[in-house]
Design a protein around this motif. Structure first.
Motif, PDB file in Angstrom:
ATOM      1  N   THR A 197      22.152 -33.551  56.419  1.00  0.00           N
ATOM      2  CA  THR A 197      22.626 -33.464  55.032  1.00  0.00           C
ATOM      3  C   THR A 197      21.519 -33.039  54.079  1.00  0.00           C
ATOM      4  OG1 THR A 197      22.097 -35.781  54.567  1.00  0.00           O
ATOM      5  CG2 THR A 197      24.297 -35.313  55.442  1.00  0.00           C
ATOM      6  N   VAL A 198      21.919 -32.374  53.007  1.00  0.00           N
ATOM      7  CA  VAL A 198      21.053 -32.114  51.859  1.00  0.00           C
ATOM      8  C   VAL A 198      21.879 -32.408  50.613  1.00  0.00           C
ATOM      9  CG1 VAL A 198      19.703 -30.330  53.046  1.00  0.00           C
ATOM     10  CG2 VAL A 198      21.701 -29.668  51.672  1.00  0.00           C
ATOM     11  N   VAL A 199      21.241 -32.490  49.478  1.00  0.00           N
ATOM     12  CA  VAL A 199      21.940 -32.722  48.215  1.00  0.00           C
ATOM     13  C   VAL A 199      21.886 -31.444  47.391  1.00  0.00           C
ATOM     14  CG1 VAL A 199      21.910 -33.991  46.030  1.00  0.00           C
ATOM     15  CG2 VAL A 199      21.550 -35.202  48.186  1.00  0.00           C
ATOM     16  N   GLY A 200      23.045 -30.997  46.948  1.00  0.00           N
ATOM     17  CA  GLY A 200      23.131 -29.846  46.059  1.00  0.00           C
ATOM     18  C   GLY A 200      23.350 -30.310  44.632  1.00  0.00           C
ATOM     19  N   VAL A 201      22.704 -29.640  43.691  1.00  0.00           N
ATOM     20  CA  VAL A 201      22.757 -30.051  42.282  1.00  0.00           C
ATOM     21  C   VAL A 201      23.209 -28.874  41.436  1.00  0.00           C
ATOM     22  CG1 VAL A 201      21.487 -31.072  40.366  1.00  0.00           C
ATOM     23  CG2 VAL A 201      20.817 -31.601  42.728  1.00  0.00           C
ATOM     24  N   ILE A 202      24.151 -29.160  40.544  1.00  0.00           N
ATOM     25  CA  ILE A 202      24.582 -28.182  39.549  1.00  0.00           C
ATOM     26  C   ILE A 202      24.255 -28.760  38.188  1.00  0.00           C
ATOM     27  CG2 ILE A 202      26.517 -26.904  38.569  1.00  0.00           C
ATOM     28  CD1 ILE A 202      27.948 -27.200  41.252  1.00  0.00           C
ATOM     29  N   GLY A 203      23.426 -28.069  37.417  1.00  0.00           N
ATOM     30  CA  GLY A 203      23.015 -28.563  36.104  1.00  0.00           C
ATOM     31  C   GLY A 203      23.237 -27.524  35.030  1.00  0.00           C
ATOM     32  N   THR A 204      23.767 -27.920  33.885  1.00  0.00           N
ATOM     33  CA  THR A 204      24.073 -26.971  32.818  1.00  0.00           C
ATOM     34  C   THR A 204      22.860 -26.628  31.957  1.00  0.00           C
ATOM     35  OG1 THR A 204      24.745 -28.792  31.370  1.00  0.00           O
ATOM     36  CG2 THR A 204      26.468 -27.746  32.705  1.00  0.00           C
TER      37      THR A 204
END
Length: 514
Positions: free
Chosen positions: A41-48
């Protein structure tokens, strides 16, 4: 989401097998756990906010180079609105110490050790992390300064203080705010100020070691701030004793990374930042609670006000801002912040409640119930010496005996011909034992234990306490120990002490003193 999947595909060479949305952290970023067909697993990040993302990405990469326990950045989109990082798991420090928090601040030893680990590791990221760091990448500003302090103090004033309708002189308060801001920024600031150092932002690995996330708001600043932020979080309900222990845990760890000020100076400076942090927090609680009407923040205000009450007791020597301190005192006295009395035990429920509260009880427990042994007094202490070959002395009081100490680990005068016919009451044996010194070290913790026990028994009005010292023959070491403990307790507390050197056929009474 498609752009995040595309970033993952470009990094991993194929699309993820599974995507799981993770709980939000109250920011403008969304988190997803991406899993490949092998279960990795990895963590994906979406930031505005590109600027905020850039700050986190830069800091995480810098800290990784410094070999600090933070997530590693694996891939970043060209516009920095999406990125991948290593997965630090699901267990946060906040979750791990939930039991102590829900028990009103009663943290067990395992939970306390997790807190110690966290504060021991904090100077590592603050000082080692600061080396070679380009603060121009920090967001929203590179440094903790007077302007940012005044911004937060005015946030408290407009979002909390004015909402309470407390009467205050705005110009006088502003003058004290400026003095306060100057003092907070008066020392050299060579550390990385984490800014949001709290239990929610500390993840635990399989060995329960701390790993740090959500440091994108950090900047150059004083190291006191993060410790104040962590230990004076109202919802954590840390006891005074635990807080004090954690402060000095941090102080001792800090010594490994930089030259530290004296303890007195450190504590006084920390107190300034504690007060500042409490005002910051109340500003946030006021905005989120009074204006946005969020129940959690409204419920958090009373414990935060109690923290203000506690810190005010330090007085003007630590806080030379008379108008501000007077205003805060009046704030804590407002009816809406009155201390709520804990309900007493119902006297009709069959429990008899002691008139004197012997213990410093947790308010969740109510007063202690009465014991039939309380309040009889006065205390009589019985001290025995004996030979283990002939058995431990019987307790004739009916209480089941007390402490039994084994003196046989210490140097034995009985092994030498000159002392075979005399006892631990004789000058020659006393000189032998005290010159050797081993018996002195043996008795130090015994005295501490006995002192504590006698004090509590006297406080509760108990009548009987027994100490027994055994050795091989009940002639030298046990006799010396019993006699000296008896004389110590009689002299220090004035209690009546009965001494029995059983194998020597000697009995003595040390009368109670006024």
């Amino acid at each position: 989401m498609e752009k995040l999947i595309e970033l993952y595909r470009k990094w991993a060479g194929k699309a993820p097998q599974n995507i799981e949305k993770l709980a939000g952290a109250g920011s403008n970023r969304s988190y997803f756990r991406l899993t490949d067909d092998g279960g990795r697993t990895v963590v994906g990040v979406i930031g505005t906010s590109r600027d905020e993302n850039h700050a986190f990405i830069y800091l995480a990469r810098h800290f990784t180079k410094r070999q600090l326990p933070v997530p590693e950045i694996l891939a970043v989109a060209d516009d920095e609105t999406r990125y991948l990082q290593t997965d630090l798991g699901n267990t946060s420090l906040f979750d791990a110490i939930r039991g102590g928090r829900e028990a009103g601040g009663r943290y067990n030893l395992a939970e306390q050790e997790l807190l110690r680990k966290a504060v021991r590791e904090l100077p590592n990221i603050q000082l080692r992390g600061a080396r070679g760091l380009d603060y121009a990448n920090c967001y929203p500003q590179p440094e903790f300064d007077q302007e940012s302090v005044l911004f937060d103090l005015n946030y408290f004033k407009y979002c909390f203080l004015k909402a309470t309708e407390l009467d205050f002189h705005e110009l006088k308060l502003e003058a004290n705010f400026r003095m306060f801001a100057k003092d907070l920024t008066s020392e050299p600031m060579e550390a990385f100020l984490y800014r949001d150092f709290q239990a929610r932002n500390i993840m635990l690995d399989e060995d329960l070691n701390p790993q740090f996330i959500d440091f994108q708001g950090g900047r150059k600043g004083p190291y006191y701030y993060d410790l104040a932020s962590f230990l004076w979080q109202a919802s954590a309900k840390y006891s005074f004793k635990l807080r004090r222990e954690l402060v000095f845990e941090y102080y001792n760890s800090l010594k490994h990374f930089t030259e530290v000020p004296s303890k007195r100076h450190f504590v006084n400076r920390l107190s300034l930042f504690v007060l500042f942090r409490l005002l910051q927090v109340l500003g946030a609680y006021g905005f989120r609670g009074y204006f946005e009407r969020k129940r959690h923040f409204i419920d958090s205000i009373p414990p935060a006000i109690q923290n203000i009450r506690d810190i005010l007791q330090l007085g003007e020597e630590v806080f030379p801002y008379p108008y501000m301190m007077d205003m805060l005192k009046r704030l804590t006295e407002l009816p809406q912040f009155a201390l709520i009395e804990q309900p007493a035990l119902n006297r009709s429920d069959g429990y008899k409640v002691a008139e004197k509260d012997i213990y410093m009880a947790n308010p969740l427990d109510g007063p202690a119930t009465f014991s039939k042994y309380d309040g009889k007094g006065p205390l009589v202490v019985r001290v025995f010496s004996f030979s283990f070959k002939k058995g431990i002395p019987e307790d004739t009081s009916g209480n089941g005996g007390g402490y039994v100490f084994d003196c046989r680990s210490t140097h034995n005068p009985g092994r030498y011909e000159p002392y075979k016919q005399i006892t631990g009451l004789d000058e020659a044996v006393i000189r032998f034992l005290e010159d050797d010194g081993e018996i002195i070290e043996f008795l130090k913790p015994v005295y501490n234990l006995a002192d504590h026990h006698v004090e509590r028994y006297m406080q509760r009005g108990f009548t009987d306490l027994m100490f027994s010292f055994g050795c091989t023959g009940g002639q030298h070491r046990s006799v010396y120990s019993a006699q000296h403990l008896a004389e110590h307790l009689n002299e220090k507390y004035g209690v009546e002490v009965h001494i029995t050197h059983r194998e020597q056929g000697i009995e003595q009474v040390l009368e109670a003193k006024r």
